[in-house]
Design an enzyme around this catalytic site. Sequence first.
Site, PDB file in Angstrom:
ATOM      1  N   CYS A 113       0.799  -1.219   0.000  1.00  0.00           N
ATOM      2  CA  CYS A 113       0.000   0.000   0.000  1.00  0.00           C
ATOM      3  C   CYS A 113       0.837   1.278   0.000  1.00  0.00           C
ATOM      4  CB  CYS A 113      -0.944  -0.006   1.194  1.00  0.00           C
ATOM      5  SG  CYS A 113      -2.030  -1.455   1.230  1.00  0.00           S
ATOM      6  N   HIS A 251      -2.463   6.899   2.941  1.00  0.00           N
ATOM      7  CA  HIS A 251      -3.007   5.640   2.425  1.00  0.00           C
ATOM      8  C   HIS A 251      -4.457   5.503   2.874  1.00  0.00           C
ATOM      9  CE1 HIS A 251      -3.930   1.538   1.744  1.00  0.00           C
ATOM     10  NE2 HIS A 251      -3.621   1.107   2.957  1.00  0.00           N
ATOM     11  N   ASN A 281     -10.586   0.477   0.283  1.00  0.00           N
ATOM     12  CA  ASN A 281      -9.119   0.477   0.342  1.00  0.00           C
ATOM     13  C   ASN A 281      -8.595  -0.093  -0.975  1.00  0.00           C
ATOM     14  OD1 ASN A 281      -6.409  -0.146   0.747  1.00  0.00           O
ATOM     15  ND2 ASN A 281      -6.706  -0.953   2.812  1.00  0.00           N
TER      16      ASN A 281
END
EC number: 2.3.1.180
Length: 323
Positions: A113, A251, A281
């Site tokens: 990520c 993130h 996400n």
Amino acid sequence: MPGSKILASAHYVPSDVVTNADLAKIMDTSDAWIRTHTGIETRHISLQGENTSDLATQAARLALAQADMAPEAIDLIIVTTFTPDGLAPSTAALVQRNLKAKNAWAYDIMTACAGFVFGLSTADKFIRSGVYKNVLVIAAEVNSKMMDFSDRTSTVFFGDGAGAVVMTADMQRSVVAGEKMNTVGNADVVHSGRIAPLTKLSPDNYPKTDAFSQRGHEVFDEVTNLIPHHIRTFLLSKDMKPSDVDYFIPHQANLRLIEYIANELNEPMSKFSTNIIYNGNTSSAGIAIGLDELRNSVNLSGKSVLLTGFGAGFTYGSILLKF
């Protein structure tokens, strides 16, 4: 010695939207639980056969169109992903083929990520070398293909998407004003796609990969213990405070986690670019999508933007952009 600038940006998400109610039909969860714990309402899932290279190609084409640049003008393509089409060839190589970017060489970066932050940092170095002028940085993920849809503790978080930027040489200054990258080896907290080695020779042996898995509470603790301190320390090295930053793009792991970071930095959520509510996400793509949305919504001239990625590895880092 040239610096680098961001000439254009774009993002792409699959057309299929999956709601929390849709997930509640196939696993033990509910819309209320997901909203309360994650802040996520919907996510885009690739249900039309699009793989990571397809999403990356779409985002790249949009970015090139914004830059009014032909694919042949690109010298290097970097794709950041931890859900590649396969181990070989690289997803970046497939994108190079799709774009017909015949003058570019291409490779992948896999830092989960945190990938887009590492990709921008890498592209900046190649441009500063003076050898390369135009670099395409793409963060793309099809997280859905790695999920165990019986595991509500992980699956409800994730969506699919891609974001891309065209970076080019600037002889006057560089948009990258500083960076700090870190790795803390911890393979057990988050993992995906593990392939076990052989224990015997057998004609029925073939590669088997595991689904994405995470220890949610440990991930939350790791991020909350490390990231606010990391941001403050990095900014201090630049004689800056969090209040000196105009916009933050962290993130997009969990809206509650972003709210926690904002609170720890004593900064309002209005300074944080978020897309997790409607995208979920999207791993490395979340920051890339956030940067494109921010560039399209406000005038960034004279503004500072801090991108902070953190992901499996445990790998984390920040890059400071000054436009």
